[in-house]
Design an enzyme around this catalytic site. Sequence first.
Site, PDB file in Angstrom:
ATOM      1  N   LYS A 268      87.872  10.831  52.394  1.00 14.37           N
ATOM      2  CA  LYS A 268      87.199  11.215  53.647  1.00 14.37           C
ATOM      3  C   LYS A 268      88.129  10.952  54.830  1.00 14.37           C
ATOM      4  O   LYS A 268      88.622   9.837  55.004  1.00 14.37           O
ATOM      5  CB  LYS A 268      85.898  10.413  53.790  1.00 14.37           C
ATOM      6  CG  LYS A 268      85.205  10.544  55.138  1.00 14.37           C
ATOM      7  CD  LYS A 268      83.852   9.815  55.153  1.00 14.37           C
ATOM      8  CE  LYS A 268      83.222   9.794  56.539  1.00 14.37           C
ATOM      9  NZ  LYS A 268      81.929   9.053  56.586  1.00 14.37           N
ATOM     10  N   ASP A 273      83.917   9.109  64.017  1.00 11.99           N
ATOM     11  CA  ASP A 273      82.554   9.533  63.684  1.00 11.99           C
ATOM     12  C   ASP A 273      81.581   9.049  64.755  1.00 11.99           C
ATOM     13  O   ASP A 273      81.134   7.905  64.730  1.00 11.99           O
ATOM     14  CB  ASP A 273      82.161   8.974  62.306  1.00 11.99           C
ATOM     15  CG  ASP A 273      80.756   9.419  61.890  1.00 11.99           C
ATOM     16  OD1 ASP A 273      80.190  10.314  62.553  1.00 11.99           O
ATOM     17  OD2 ASP A 273      80.235   8.872  60.893  1.00 11.99           O
ATOM     18  N   LYS A 280      75.298   8.113  67.030  1.00 13.34           N
ATOM     19  CA  LYS A 280      75.209   6.710  66.639  1.00 13.34           C
ATOM     20  C   LYS A 280      74.915   5.841  67.867  1.00 13.34           C
ATOM     21  O   LYS A 280      75.242   6.230  68.984  1.00 13.34           O
ATOM     22  CB  LYS A 280      76.549   6.261  66.054  1.00 13.34           C
ATOM     23  CG  LYS A 280      76.840   6.804  64.667  1.00 13.34           C
ATOM     24  CD  LYS A 280      78.138   6.220  64.132  1.00 13.34           C
ATOM     25  CE  LYS A 280      78.423   6.722  62.732  1.00 13.34           C
ATOM     26  NZ  LYS A 280      77.446   6.309  61.724  1.00 13.34           N
ATOM     27  N   ASP A 291      86.910   5.775  60.255  1.00 12.74           N
ATOM     28  CA  ASP A 291      86.108   6.512  59.268  1.00 12.74           C
ATOM     29  C   ASP A 291      86.976   7.443  58.410  1.00 12.74           C
ATOM     30  O   ASP A 291      86.464   8.226  57.624  1.00 12.74           O
ATOM     31  CB  ASP A 291      85.002   7.292  59.995  1.00 12.74           C
ATOM     32  CG  ASP A 291      83.779   7.517  59.126  1.00 12.74           C
ATOM     33  OD1 ASP A 291      83.584   6.753  58.152  1.00 12.74           O
ATOM     34  OD2 ASP A 291      83.017   8.456  59.412  1.00 12.74           O
ATOM     35  N   ASP A 350      75.094  13.008  61.160  1.00 15.79           N
ATOM     36  CA  ASP A 350      75.852  11.787  60.896  1.00 15.79           C
ATOM     37  C   ASP A 350      76.183  11.634  59.407  1.00 15.79           C
ATOM     38  O   ASP A 350      76.947  10.758  59.033  1.00 15.79           O
ATOM     39  CB  ASP A 350      75.052  10.577  61.408  1.00 15.79           C
ATOM     40  CG  ASP A 350      75.926   9.354  61.612  1.00 15.79           C
ATOM     41  OD1 ASP A 350      77.165   9.490  61.543  1.00 15.79           O
ATOM     42  OD2 ASP A 350      75.363   8.263  61.841  1.00 15.79           O
ATOM     43  N   GLU A 352      78.199  13.294  57.647  1.00 12.00           N
ATOM     44  CA  GLU A 352      79.271  14.285  57.681  1.00 12.00           C
ATOM     45  C   GLU A 352      80.335  14.076  56.612  1.00 12.00           C
ATOM     46  O   GLU A 352      81.033  15.001  56.238  1.00 12.00           O
ATOM     47  CB  GLU A 352      79.925  14.292  59.076  1.00 12.00           C
ATOM     48  CG  GLU A 352      81.016  13.240  59.310  1.00 12.00           C
ATOM     49  CD  GLU A 352      80.527  11.804  59.189  1.00 12.00           C
ATOM     50  OE1 GLU A 352      79.313  11.570  59.364  1.00 12.00           O
ATOM     51  OE2 GLU A 352      81.350  10.910  58.915  1.00 12.00           O
ATOM     52  N   ARG A 354      80.096  13.359  53.392  1.00 12.11           N
ATOM     53  CA  ARG A 354      79.815  14.101  52.152  1.00 12.11           C
ATOM     54  C   ARG A 354      80.070  15.589  52.342  1.00 12.11           C
ATOM     55  O   ARG A 354      80.411  16.294  51.398  1.00 12.11           O
ATOM     56  CB  ARG A 354      78.355  13.825  51.718  1.00 12.11           C
ATOM     57  CG  ARG A 354      77.327  14.247  52.737  1.00 12.11           C
ATOM     58  CD  ARG A 354      75.978  13.570  52.516  1.00 12.11           C
ATOM     59  NE  ARG A 354      76.013  12.154  52.906  1.00 12.11           N
ATOM     60  CZ  ARG A 354      74.992  11.322  52.777  1.00 12.11           C
ATOM     61  NH1 ARG A 354      73.842  11.747  52.265  1.00 12.11           N
ATOM     62  NH2 ARG A 354      75.096  10.061  53.149  1.00 12.11           N
TER      63      ARG A 354
HETATM   64  N1  BES Z   1      80.737   6.735  58.606  1.00 12.68           N
HETATM   65  C1  BES Z   1      79.375   6.492  58.374  1.00 12.68           C
HETATM   66  C2  BES Z   1      79.102   5.344  57.404  1.00 12.68           C
HETATM   67  C3  BES Z   1      79.587   3.982  57.811  1.00 12.68           C
HETATM   68  C4  BES Z   1      78.726   3.108  58.447  1.00 12.68           C
HETATM   69  C5  BES Z   1      80.856   3.548  57.510  1.00 12.68           C
HETATM   70  C6  BES Z   1      79.163   1.847  58.802  1.00 12.68           C
HETATM   71  C7  BES Z   1      81.295   2.286  57.863  1.00 12.68           C
HETATM   72  C8  BES Z   1      80.435   1.442  58.516  1.00 12.68           C
HETATM   73  C9  BES Z   1      78.692   7.733  57.792  1.00 12.68           C
HETATM   74  O1  BES Z   1      79.211   8.950  58.203  1.00 12.68           O
HETATM   75  C10 BES Z   1      77.258   7.689  58.216  1.00 12.68           C
HETATM   76  O2  BES Z   1      77.012   7.755  59.383  1.00 12.68           O
HETATM   77  N2  BES Z   1      76.362   7.545  57.251  1.00 12.68           N
HETATM   78  C11 BES Z   1      74.974   7.490  57.497  1.00 12.68           C
HETATM   79  C12 BES Z   1      74.308   8.340  56.453  1.00 12.68           C
HETATM   80  C13 BES Z   1      72.898   8.759  56.795  1.00 12.68           C
HETATM   81  C14 BES Z   1      72.858   9.613  58.032  1.00 12.68           C
HETATM   82  C15 BES Z   1      72.323   9.514  55.606  1.00 12.68           C
HETATM   83  C16 BES Z   1      74.493   6.043  57.413  1.00 12.68           C
HETATM   84  O3  BES Z   1      75.049   5.262  56.626  1.00 12.68           O
HETATM   85  O4  BES Z   1      73.597   5.682  58.145  1.00 12.68           O
HETATM   86 ZN    ZN Z   2      81.247   8.898  58.712  1.00 13.18          ZN
HETATM   87 ZN    ZN Z   3      78.413   9.672  60.017  1.00 13.08          ZN
END
Ligand code: BES
Ligand code: ZN
Ligand code: ZN
Length: 503
Positions: A268, A273, A280, A291, A350, A352, A354
């Site tokens: 990734k 992000d 966020k 990220d 968010d 993104e 995947r």
């Molecule tokens: N980059 C984030 C995940 C993340 C969170 C990495 C904290 C490192 C530290 C990812 O893109 C994300 O925002 N994931 C969401 C998924 C949800 C929207 C299904 C999450 O984890 O809340």
């Molecule tokens: Zn992310």
């Molecule tokens: Zn995200």
Amino acid sequence: MKVNVSKGTIGSIDTDALVVNLFEGVKKPAGATGTVDRLLDGVISQLIQEGEITGKKNETTLIHTLNKMPASRVMVVGLGAKSKFTTDVLRQVIGTAARRLRSVNVKRVASIAHGAGIGGMESTISAQTIAEGALLGLYKFDKYKTLLKNRLSIDELAIVEQDDSKIKQLKEGVNKGQIVAEATNFARDLGNEPANILTPTELANRAERMAKEVGLEYESLDRKQMEKLGMGALLAVAAGSNRPPKFIILKHIGDPKNEGNNLALCGKGITFDSGGISIKPAEGMGAMKGDMAGGASVIGAMMAIAQIKPKINVMGIVPATENMSGGSAFHPGDVVRTMLGKTFEIISTDAEGRMVLADALAYAVEHKQKRLVDVATLTGAASVALGNLAAAIMGNDQSLIDQVIGAGENAGERFWQLPMWEEYREQIVSDIADIKNSGSGRAAGTIAGGYFIQEFAGGVPWVHLDIAALARTDHEKGYIVKGHTGFPVRTLVRLAENLANVK
Ligand code: BES
Ligand code: ZN
Ligand code: ZN
């Protein structure tokens, strides 16, 4: 810092600091530590008796030798209980020792091949681990500290050995350790670099420069080429940013006639992000400059693989873009068509990571990749499940999962498998498209992410590593320093080595 192997005896080595060791609970030092103890008139034995030296893991005791031997200092490091001794313990202890020696302005360090005696470790492994521990433990990201006047650094680390027959193995180990540690530090640099500097274009440029240096094939696709290939998922994420996306491809051709053994590593590469329209919270958002840690670990692993040259073809793929909320950003509710032709509905912008991996895996499958490993800071839920002690691992092929877990055990990087029971698929069922990019609630968020990505593996053996909790840290511990960790470069490199030569 230069790491080398030098032939000599404990009593003759000329250095600023010589590192010897003690297992926990040992009252009478033997081996190299015993020799030093005798040369220093029993001071180590005395410190053991007085309780200052206990051999506890990561304990460091610095003794000035006052001309009783050519080394001007001796450091006794604690290796912990002998029954719990592993390569990772050694890596941690050396990282701690190297930082302490740097902090007192030591320039030249000599070390015995710890563990290779009564620890029962092979010389090659001991040397590789020492080189890794020292180079990783001494890593610093301070290039933007312009006011820092006095940067301390160790110039040289020599592993001392008197037995001629072990020198060759030790040199091999040092060489590999250096390659792996420098590649990990390269990945750490990419993770630590702020997002205004490390844009997708800059990430691609750095990958290209590195590829030239180590001899990897390099290619990158721009927005137009992605459009041609139908990478609608990656392009949707990129739509909200003015900084153009890049699709980075690195190739190590180690076994050209054996494409059936091809391995693809997909990372990734979100250089920032913000969450996009599903934005966020402000607090902690700065950490989202990292990220792209999965992508960085893939680029780092490719850097090491190019130098170690395992007999296997490895393709490193990094779909790189920002996730921003600009005027042309994608929205919740949108439907996106991927390179594979499958469509999905956006529940959260968010989710993104995947999405960009969906197109990356489809690309890998289309380019004759026979095993897929993706690495991503995918879900906050991974740290809820496992804390920062292990990354989550999932996949569609138990043998490949076991290979990765095994490579990780060997490398001192932990993975814990989560189930992929088919009932979890309900989380990604959409009313209007083939699937959706996020489950409805917070439950099993890490597995939902894995399930989504699985849809794009095309039935090829595939493993997903969610490294959200391990990519960076706020604490210094052993060879891990504050900031990006470079996890799981060591595992990926060992995986490629272990899978090499398979017909
Ligand atoms: N980059 C984030 C995940 C993340 C969170 C990495 C904290 C490192 C530290 C990812 O893109 C994300 O925002 N994931 C969401 C998924 C949800 C929207 C299904 C999450 O984890 O809340
Ligand atoms: Zn992310
Ligand atoms: Zn995200």
